[in-house]
Design a protein around this motif. Structure first.
Motif, PDB file in Angstrom:
ATOM      1  N   LEU A  47      -4.256   9.068   4.620  1.00  0.00           N
ATOM      2  CA  LEU A  47      -3.008   8.700   5.273  1.00  0.00           C
ATOM      3  C   LEU A  47      -2.431   9.868   6.072  1.00  0.00           C
ATOM      4  O   LEU A  47      -1.817   9.658   7.122  1.00  0.00           O
ATOM      5  N   THR A  76      -7.192   6.246  -5.035  1.00  0.00           N
ATOM      6  CA  THR A  76      -5.812   6.447  -4.601  1.00  0.00           C
ATOM      7  C   THR A  76      -5.632   7.799  -3.934  1.00  0.00           C
ATOM      8  O   THR A  76      -4.978   7.910  -2.880  1.00  0.00           O
ATOM      9  N   TRP A  77      -6.232   8.859  -4.488  1.00  0.00           N
ATOM     10  CA  TRP A  77      -6.098  10.185  -3.890  1.00  0.00           C
ATOM     11  C   TRP A  77      -6.824  10.270  -2.553  1.00  0.00           C
ATOM     12  O   TRP A  77      -6.360  10.945  -1.619  1.00  0.00           O
ATOM     13  N   GLY A  86       0.806  -1.210   0.000  1.00  0.00           N
ATOM     14  CA  GLY A  86       0.000   0.000   0.000  1.00  0.00           C
ATOM     15  C   GLY A  86       0.839   1.259   0.000  1.00  0.00           C
ATOM     16  O   GLY A  86       0.495   2.254  -0.667  1.00  0.00           O
ATOM     17  N   ALA A 140      -4.744   0.558   1.181  1.00  0.00           N
ATOM     18  CA  ALA A 140      -4.184   1.001  -0.098  1.00  0.00           C
ATOM     19  C   ALA A 140      -3.560  -0.147  -0.868  1.00  0.00           C
ATOM     20  O   ALA A 140      -3.449  -0.088  -2.105  1.00  0.00           O
ATOM     21  N   LEU A 177      -2.632   2.279   5.021  1.00  0.00           N
ATOM     22  CA  LEU A 177      -1.641   1.631   4.147  1.00  0.00           C
ATOM     23  C   LEU A 177      -2.112   0.241   3.743  1.00  0.00           C
ATOM     24  O   LEU A 177      -1.941  -0.176   2.590  1.00  0.00           O
ATOM     25  N   ASN A 225      -6.131  -1.087  -3.377  1.00  0.00           N
ATOM     26  CA  ASN A 225      -6.890   0.020  -3.978  1.00  0.00           C
ATOM     27  C   ASN A 225      -7.552  -0.376  -5.286  1.00  0.00           C
ATOM     28  O   ASN A 225      -8.653   0.093  -5.605  1.00  0.00           O
ATOM     29  N   ARG A 234       2.006   1.918  -3.453  1.00  0.00           N
ATOM     30  CA  ARG A 234       0.938   2.342  -4.362  1.00  0.00           C
ATOM     31  C   ARG A 234       0.547   3.804  -4.145  1.00  0.00           C
ATOM     32  O   ARG A 234       0.135   4.483  -5.090  1.00  0.00           O
ATOM     33  N   LEU A 235       0.642   4.279  -2.906  1.00  0.00           N
ATOM     34  CA  LEU A 235       0.228   5.651  -2.622  1.00  0.00           C
ATOM     35  C   LEU A 235       1.281   6.680  -3.006  1.00  0.00           C
ATOM     36  O   LEU A 235       0.952   7.830  -3.294  1.00  0.00           O
ATOM     37  N   LEU A 260      -7.145   7.833  -0.419  1.00  0.00           N
ATOM     38  CA  LEU A 260      -6.295   7.140   0.543  1.00  0.00           C
ATOM     39  C   LEU A 260      -5.052   7.963   0.869  1.00  0.00           C
ATOM     40  O   LEU A 260      -4.553   7.917   2.001  1.00  0.00           O
ATOM     41  N   ARG A 261      -4.531   8.720  -0.097  1.00  0.00           N
ATOM     42  CA  ARG A 261      -3.395   9.593   0.183  1.00  0.00           C
ATOM     43  C   ARG A 261      -3.767  10.658   1.217  1.00  0.00           C
ATOM     44  O   ARG A 261      -3.016  10.920   2.174  1.00  0.00           O
TER      45      ARG A 261
END
Length: 479
Positions: free
Chosen positions: A411, A404-405, A305, A386, A383, A389, A308-309, A407-408
């Motif tokens: 985080l 993805t955004w 994760g 993600a 994480l 995702n 990926r982020l 989860l960013r």
């Protein structure tokens, strides 16, 4: 004197263990469900060892090419490594082989989950404080070793799923500045992955890491807890100098033996009815194959994760390309887990608390620590989420870019929000406890005074409850 008595006396004269044995048999163990989490980890580890011994009798840790001619018809005539072929043979042609494979895999998942739950219990109750800092470090080391051994075992069958995860790890290792190429060469035995990879992972999985764990587990779970006073919550006659509980023999031994059988039975039932890691559906590893939706075992998903982020940024330093998209996630994860390992010493330095603690905290009694722990859980959880995702986006028909955004942002903002909310909840619960101590327990009986004033009759809280609620009466803010 009987022969057994003479033998026991002879051993005692040479080793001097009779006094320790008598004290050990009477050691008190408190009754609380939270203390059983470590036992789940211990007994699932025993199941892991026993099932692993069975699997080593049939698994071939070899990357040599062979053509499969076994019972699973869809893969007959296909070239593959002997490692993958022997795993198929173990699953379809060895009596009880598939059951033992699944017992081993489920036991590994339960083992790591129990370690995580045990570490969280120790953290939130403050059981890591002096004089148990060393035991915290040993527990964290066992956690790291369990994750490492889980990954190596997951990679041994050389199927497409495990090969995809291994390719990701090798790529990450090779991207490390300066040391990456050397570490990759040591792992795969050359400039590119060859026939040495699976044999080396096998040695790490069945010899190196289990040997270290077998050395650490007795010290962590038996020696240090036996030498030190057992922790307990503030209840009954449990204090900093005494603990209320049942003796080791026969009460605790009977209970823990039954619990061993229970853990073994549950893991076996899970292996019987819940399929896990069906490698025959993935096929042998092929570097040219792209496997969408690949997911590692849950306990290493946070690493996937993090990669990926992080955006795929690169910078050039002194003529060398540094892959920030890999280096930054690895650095963040390293700092995160280093902070967990050193937390007892960091808290002691920040709070100035150098006293010896045998009585555990309720999480609400240490608001700052509890809030920080929940923030860490949220950080890890984001994480972990993600790492899937793509699966989340496909399942809920969402945009992968938007997922993805989200989860960013989560985080960065999630841990802060979790810290603030959790701290406020803990402080609110402490105020409620103080009000209960000062006001008493409501009885529901309304009385009228001679002046006509109505007032509810209250009674003081029980003494044991008062001691528990007022344990941190002097603390006006969270620790």
């Amino acid at each position: 004197m009987s022969a057994a008595g003479r033998s026991a006396r002879a051993i005692d004269e040479r080793l001097g263990g009779a006094g320790f044995a008598r004290r050990a048999m009477r050691k008190a163990f408190p009754d609380h469900w939270g203390f059983m989490l470590g036992e789940i980890a211990l007994y699932s580890f025993a199941v892991l060892l026993l099932s692993g011994v069975f699997l080593t009798l049939f698994f071939k840790p070899s990357m040599a090419e062979t053509v499969y001619e076994g019972s699973y018809a869809p893969l007959r005539g296909i070239g593959m490594s002997e490692a993958y072929a022997s795993t198929l043979h173990l699953s379809f042609d060895v009596r009880g082989g598939l059951l033992m494979r699944q017992v081993h895999h489920w036991a590994a998942n339960v083992f790591v989950a129990a370690i995580v739950a045990h570490l969280l219990r120790v953290f939130f109750t403050g059981a890591f404080r002096k004089p148990r800092e060393l035991n915290w470090l040993l527990g964290f080391a066992l956690f790291a070793l369990a994750m490492a051994n889980g990954f190596t075992g997951y990679s041994l069958p050389d199927d497409l799923l495990s090969g995809t995860g291994l390719r990701l790890v090798l790529g990450s290792v090779q991207s490390l500045p300066i040391v990456g190429s050397y570490a990759s060469f040591l792992l795969v035995g050359g400039e590119f992955p060859g026939t040495d990879l699976v044999p080396r992972l096998y040695i790490v999985h069945v010899l190196l890491v289990p040997g270290l764990m077998l050395a650490l587990v007795p010290v962590h779970a038996i020696v240090l807890p036996w030498v030190q006073k057992h922790t307990d919550f503030r209840r009954g006659r449990s204090t900093e100098k005494a603990v209320e509980g049942r003796p080791f023999l026969p009460v605790f031994m009977a209970k823990t033996a039954a619990f061993l059988l229970f853990v073994t039975g549950v893991v076996t039932l899970m292996a019987t009815f819940l399929q896990i890691n069906p490698i025959w559906l993935y096929g042998p590893y092929d570097p040219s194959a792209i496997s969408a939706g690949s997911q590692p075992d849950w306990y290493v998903g946070f690493g996937d994760g993090a990669l990926r982020l992080m955006p795929g940024w690169d910078v050039t330093v002194a003529g060398h390309t540094v892959a920030l998209g890999i280096v930054v996630p690895l650095l963040v994860i390293t700092v995160f887990f280093t902070g967990i390992a050193l937390y007892p010493f960091l808290e002691r330095r920040l709070t100035g608390d150098r006293a010896v603690h045998h009585v555990l905290d309720r999480p609400r009694d240490a608001a700052d620590r509890t809030a920080l722990g929940v923030a860490g859980i949220v950080f890890y959880g984001v994480l972990w989420a993600a790492g899937g995702n793509d699966v989340i986006a496909e399942t809920f028909r969402l945009s992968l870019f938007a997922t993805t955004w989200f989860l960013r942002i989560a985080l960065l903002a999630g841990p802060v929000l979790a810290f603030v909310v959790t701290r406020r909840i803990c402080l609110g619960l402490r105020r409620r406890d103080m009000l209960l101590l000062g006001h008493g327990v409501e009885t529901g009986i309304i009385t009228m005074s001679p002046s006509g004033e109505y007032r509810e009759r209250t009674v003081p809280v029980p003494e044991e409850t008062a001691v528990r609620l007022g344990a941190h009466r002097k603390i006006t803010s969270g620790r």
